[in-house]
Design an enzyme around this catalytic site. Structure first.
Site, PDB file in Angstrom:
ATOM      1  N   CYS A 165     -21.033 -33.369  53.958  1.00  0.00           N
ATOM      2  CA  CYS A 165     -22.407 -33.875  53.931  1.00  0.00           C
ATOM      3  C   CYS A 165     -22.377 -35.398  53.778  1.00  0.00           C
ATOM      4  CB  CYS A 165     -23.218 -33.227  52.813  1.00  0.00           C
ATOM      5  SG  CYS A 165     -22.948 -33.903  51.154  1.00  0.00           S
ATOM      6  N   ASP A 225     -45.027 -17.744  48.500  1.00  0.00           N
ATOM      7  CA  ASP A 225     -45.123 -16.637  47.555  1.00  0.00           C
ATOM      8  C   ASP A 225     -46.602 -16.353  47.304  1.00  0.00           C
ATOM      9  OD1 ASP A 225     -45.992 -18.666  45.912  1.00  0.00           O
ATOM     10  OD2 ASP A 225     -44.307 -18.564  44.537  1.00  0.00           O
ATOM     11  N   ASP A 282     -34.103 -17.288  47.891  1.00  0.00           N
ATOM     12  CA  ASP A 282     -34.640 -18.604  47.531  1.00  0.00           C
ATOM     13  C   ASP A 282     -34.416 -18.832  46.056  1.00  0.00           C
ATOM     14  OD1 ASP A 282     -37.482 -18.838  45.863  1.00  0.00           O
ATOM     15  OD2 ASP A 282     -37.071 -16.828  46.624  1.00  0.00           O
ATOM     16  N   CYS A 288     -21.214 -36.781  50.354  1.00  0.00           N
ATOM     17  CA  CYS A 288     -19.782 -36.714  50.057  1.00  0.00           C
ATOM     18  C   CYS A 288     -18.950 -37.621  50.958  1.00  0.00           C
ATOM     19  CB  CYS A 288     -19.305 -35.267  50.167  1.00  0.00           C
ATOM     20  SG  CYS A 288     -19.941 -34.218  48.836  1.00  0.00           S
ATOM     21  N   CYS A 316     -16.391 -31.148  51.395  1.00  0.00           N
ATOM     22  CA  CYS A 316     -17.754 -31.153  51.927  1.00  0.00           C
ATOM     23  C   CYS A 316     -17.932 -32.328  52.890  1.00  0.00           C
ATOM     24  CB  CYS A 316     -18.760 -31.257  50.783  1.00  0.00           C
ATOM     25  SG  CYS A 316     -20.486 -31.305  51.321  1.00  0.00           S
ATOM     26  N   HIS A 352     -26.859 -32.769  48.247  1.00  0.00           N
ATOM     27  CA  HIS A 352     -25.545 -32.115  48.317  1.00  0.00           C
ATOM     28  C   HIS A 352     -25.618 -30.638  47.939  1.00  0.00           C
ATOM     29  CE1 HIS A 352     -21.373 -31.056  47.630  1.00  0.00           C
ATOM     30  NE2 HIS A 352     -21.753 -30.630  46.433  1.00  0.00           N
TER      31      HIS A 352
END
Length: 370
Positions: A307, A93, A267, A310, A305, A336
């Site tokens: 991931c 930014d 974002d 999880c 999930c 997560h």
């Protein structure tokens, strides 16, 4: 040109865009959510983990890296990528949002902004040229024009003068840009809730021919309806062959609604900020893992999930980490939450390509916001 946007498909249900953003350090499918690495780190995560929970494009913050450790030190490492050992693409930014959030400690002139260090109180100054010079040193693939981010409820008169100055600053920044061959400088559309000012700002930036365009001054306290109205006003004004970035927006509903209104890039610090306070995003809505109801819960954060958090840990264990003030708790939930938004982005892209994003939105909202 430093980047190229390739529009691949427009959803027949919604008009949402699926595309590919080509950068010097990788090509990325859009719509895309970009994790925020404010100080050359996505909070609590190592670069390898960031790879796992992102699509490869992340943010750095110009203001914070300018103050600590200094853009000259980052430059000595070959830019942020070498500094934090990140092998993929980056966006920075302009520092403008942080400068203008210090409203009690700053003075705006045509030359730039005089303000106070947010911790030490030391007097500082940043001009459009300074912002671009710092970002040239930081070396991200995509950089931002220096703009004023006025309060959404500013008067029409103030917003008009602010946007006129922001446009002059955009031109000055573009003229000062030393690395257009490998850093794409985006113009930022401001204008608060005023349709005519927003459209005028967008058209003036388009006339300057930036490689991409950001929409700023949203998610700053206005209602969601007001934010969506602004995006509706701009959807047909923005060029179809260049990327559109909605700055600082990243809740699941805003991502989906933004995509429907033509946005390609998002974002937000929200997923990691929520994680630090023990809130997890799941396929059936947000849960606060510190609640006592999870004390003996042996199920994962999200049974839908895949991931590594999880598939490894129980709610009971993660709750224990938070109650014991163990930092691993916020690390696991940060991982997560970012993975959740990466997966959501993938599902959105698939729905666009199948011309069913409206159906997907209804299905998702019925579970997440029930």
């Amino acid at each position: 040109m430093a980047i190229k946007y390739e529009l691949k498909h427009v959803c027949k249900q919604t008009g949402a865009r699926y595309g590919i953003l080509h950068t010097p350090h990788g090509s990325y499918e859009t719509p895309i959510f970009m994790p925020v690495g404010t100080k050359a780190t996505v909070k609590t995560l190592e670069p390898k983990e960031i790879e796992e929970v992102s699509d490869g494009l992340i943010l750095g913050n110009t203001y914070h890296l300018w103050l600590q450790p200094g853009d000259d030190i980052v430059k000595e490492h070959g830019g942020i990528r070498g500094f934090m050992k990140w092998d993929h693409a980056l966006l920075t930014d302009s520092g403008g949002y942080q400068v203008f959030s210090l409203s009690e400690m700053r003075k705006i002139t045509e030359e730039g902004v005089t303000f106070r260090h947010h911790k030490s109180g030391a007097k500082l100054f940043m001009s459009p040229e300074d912002s671009i010079h710092i970002q040239n040193n930081l070396g991200a693939d995509i950089i931002m024009s220096f703009d004023e981010c006025p309060p959404f409820d500013s008067t029409y008169e103030y917003m008009t003068k602010s946007v006129e100055r922001t446009l002059r600053w955009a031109k000055r920044g573009k003229d000062a840009h030393q690395r257009p061959h490998d850093q794409a400088l985006f113009g930022i559309v401001q204008g608060g809730p005023f349709e005519d000012i927003r459209v005028k700002c967008a058209k003036a930036l388009i006339e300057m021919d930036f490689p991409g365009y950001s929409i700023g001054g949203l998610s700053v306290g206005e209602s969601k309806e007001d934010m969506y109205k602004v995006l509706d006003h701009l959807k047909d004004v923005m060029p179809a062959d260049k990327p559109r970035y909605l700055m600082g927006v990243g809740t699941p509903d805003d991502i989906i609604e933004g995509v429907i209104r033509g946005i390609d890039m998002f974002d937000c610090v929200n997923p990691t900020r929520l994680a630090r306070h023990g809130s997890a995003m799941t396929s059936i809505g947000r849960l606060v893992i510190k609640n006592k109801t999870f004390e003996r819960d042996l199920t994962p954060l999200d049974e839908n999930c895949d991931c590594k958090v999880c598939t490894t840990y129980t709610k009971s264990y993660i709750r224990h980490l938070f109650k014991a003030d163990e930092r691993l708790g916020s690390r696991l939930v940060s991982y997560h939450n970012l993975y959740f938004l990466k997966n959501l982005s993938s599902q959105i892209r698939e729905a666009i390509q199948k011309d069913r994003l409206k159906d997907f939105k209804e299905e998702f909202f019925s579970k997440y916001y029930k």
